[in-house]
Design a protein around this motif. Structure first.
Motif, short mmCIF file in Angstrom:
data_model
loop_
_atom_site.label_atom_id
_atom_site.label_comp_id
_atom_site.label_asym_id
_atom_site.label_seq_id
_atom_site.Cartn_x
_atom_site.Cartn_y
_atom_site.Cartn_z
N GLY A 153 -1.11 -0.18 7.25
CA GLY A 153 -1.92 0.91 6.73
C GLY A 153 -3.37 0.61 7.12
N ILE A 154 -4.28 1.38 6.61
CA ILE A 154 -5.69 1.10 6.88
C ILE A 154 -6.49 1.41 5.62
CG2 ILE A 154 -6.09 3.43 7.84
CD1 ILE A 154 -8.07 2.10 9.85
N GLY A 155 -7.44 0.56 5.31
CA GLY A 155 -8.30 0.81 4.16
C GLY A 155 -9.37 1.83 4.52
N LYS A 211 -9.20 8.72 4.70
CA LYS A 211 -8.98 7.79 5.81
C LYS A 211 -9.57 8.32 7.12
CE LYS A 211 -6.64 4.93 3.23
NZ LYS A 211 -5.22 4.65 3.29
N ASN A 233 -8.13 -0.07 -5.02
CA ASN A 233 -6.86 -0.62 -5.51
C ASN A 233 -6.78 -0.66 -7.03
OD1 ASN A 233 -6.32 -0.84 -2.86
ND2 ASN A 233 -5.96 -3.04 -2.83
N LEU A 286 1.99 -8.86 4.89
CA LEU A 286 0.66 -9.10 5.47
C LEU A 286 -0.25 -9.95 4.60
CD1 LEU A 286 -0.18 -5.51 6.73
CD2 LEU A 286 0.04 -7.55 8.17
N SER A 316 0.70 3.96 2.04
CA SER A 316 0.94 4.65 3.32
C SER A 316 2.34 4.44 3.91
CB SER A 316 -0.12 4.24 4.34
OG SER A 316 -1.40 4.50 3.82
N ALA A 366 -4.48 -5.06 6.73
CA ALA A 366 -4.10 -6.10 5.77
C ALA A 366 -5.30 -6.21 4.81
CB ALA A 366 -3.73 -7.39 6.46
N PHE A 367 -5.85 -7.40 4.63
CA PHE A 367 -7.06 -7.50 3.82
C PHE A 367 -8.21 -8.05 4.66
CE2 PHE A 367 -4.92 -7.49 -0.59
CZ PHE A 367 -5.49 -6.28 -0.95
N HIS A 378 -10.32 -1.69 6.91
CA HIS A 378 -9.61 -2.97 6.90
C HIS A 378 -8.14 -2.77 7.23
CE1 HIS A 378 -8.90 -2.41 2.33
NE2 HIS A 378 -7.69 -2.56 2.81
N TYR A 424 2.09 -8.78 -4.31
CA TYR A 424 2.70 -8.05 -3.20
C TYR A 424 4.15 -8.47 -2.94
CZ TYR A 424 -1.62 -5.57 -2.00
OH TYR A 424 -2.72 -4.74 -2.00
N GLY A 476 0.86 -1.19 0.00
CA GLY A 476 0.00 0.00 0.00
C GLY A 476 0.89 1.24 0.00
N ARG A 505 -6.37 1.63 -8.92
CA ARG A 505 -5.34 2.55 -9.40
C ARG A 505 -4.00 1.84 -9.64
NH1 ARG A 505 -5.41 3.10 -3.87
NH2 ARG A 505 -3.50 3.77 -2.80
N THR A 510 -12.75 -1.96 -1.69
CA THR A 510 -11.30 -2.20 -1.72
C THR A 510 -10.82 -2.41 -3.15
OG1 THR A 510 -11.32 -3.13 0.50
CG2 THR A 510 -9.49 -3.78 -0.92
#
Ligand code: GLP
Length: 261
Positions: A132-134, A203, A165, A66, A39, A140-141, A138, A80, A37, A167, A161
């Motif tokens: 990070g945080i979604g 966020k 993602n 993660l 962040s 991780a996932f 969330h 990842y 991610g 992008r 999500t």
């Protein structure tokens, strides 16, 4: 939970890099948890710079990521394992054999998840986990509804999500996988220090829930309120919905010198 609110990126990244530098100085074989991610990227840039300056060696360290998409071709740049290599691990002296991630292309996914849990346990657990945080809360996932006791397993990504993602997939939503393997909330909660970065107004709601909301599976990150050592580093926009932001600023401004994040 310590909340650090600062507009300047260097003021979020510096104290965490200091903490990692101290951790590796005290225990060169420390176990680090790396997140993908956007962040954590400024932190990774700083860690690479400190490594190049001879301040930090990861030569004996072990790392666990993660999560991982399921079903992307091995060579896909958004896997990842490639992302963390590109953004961080290929630029530092960590042994690539000690950078672990869940295998999203395993023939037997549940077995791969169990093997990942075993590998983390065999390494002695994670000393410091970057998160990070979604926008949906969330980590991780672990999407909303995730069990607080969950361990590494297969999850289905939410529409939000996948949209967030897209992008990374040339804005082609269809190219974003529906499934992933992710450390569970129980896995993440077993790490000894959790360090979460969040920036931007997108966020703000997730951060407000994480720090001040009721603990609820609807906002998976809220389980972090039950962890004894969490550091949340946010910019003003991400902090904009925190009710006690003045207090968090006061606490941090008056932090004793001997305390680190
Ligand atoms: C992704 C990752 C998470 C990450 C989050 C936020 O889906 N699986 O680990 O924390 O979403 O990403 P970003 O930091 O790019 O906003």
């Amino acid at each position: 939970m310590e909340v650090v609110i600062t507009e300047h990126e260097a003021d979020r990244v510096g104290p965490v890099a200091d903490r990692i530098e101290a951790l590796l100085a005290a225990n060169p074989a420390a176990v680090l948890g790396f997140a993908t991610g956007s962040s954590p990227l400024p932190l990774y840039t700083e860690l690479i710079a400190r490594h190049r300056a001879g301040r930090i060696s990861f030569a004996q360290a072990t790392a666990f990521t993660l999560d991982e998409y399921v079903g992307l071709p091995d060579e896909h740049p958004e896997r990842y394992r490639h992302v963390i290599e590109r953004e961080l691990t290929s630029h530092i002296d960590i042994d690539p054999a000690r950078v672990h991630g869940p295998d999203g292309n395993a023939a037997d996914l549940p077995a791969a998840c169990a093997a990942y849990e075993d590998a983390i346990a065999a390494a002695g657990g994670v000393d410091l986990q970057i998160l990070g945080i979604g926008s949906d809360g969330h980590v991780a996932f672990n999407e909303p509804g995730s069990s607080f006791a969950s361990r590494t397993r297969i999850k289905t990504l939410t529409a939000q999500t996948r949209l967030d993602n897209a992008r990374f997939f040339d804005d082609d939503l269809d190219a974003v996988p529906h499934h992933c393997l992710t450390q569970g909330l129980g896995t993440i909660m077993a790490a000894r220090h959790l360090v979460l970065f969040a920036t931007g107004s997108g966020k703000a709601e997730a951060v407000a829930q994480l720090v001040e909301g009721p603990v609820s599976a609807l906002w998976p990150a809220t389980i972090l309120q039950h962890h004894p050592h969490v550091t949340v580093l946010v910019d003003t926009a991400a902090a904009s919905r925190l009710r006690l932001s003045d207090y968090y600023r006061e606490v941090y401004a008056n932090k004793p010198d001997w305390q680190r994040v």
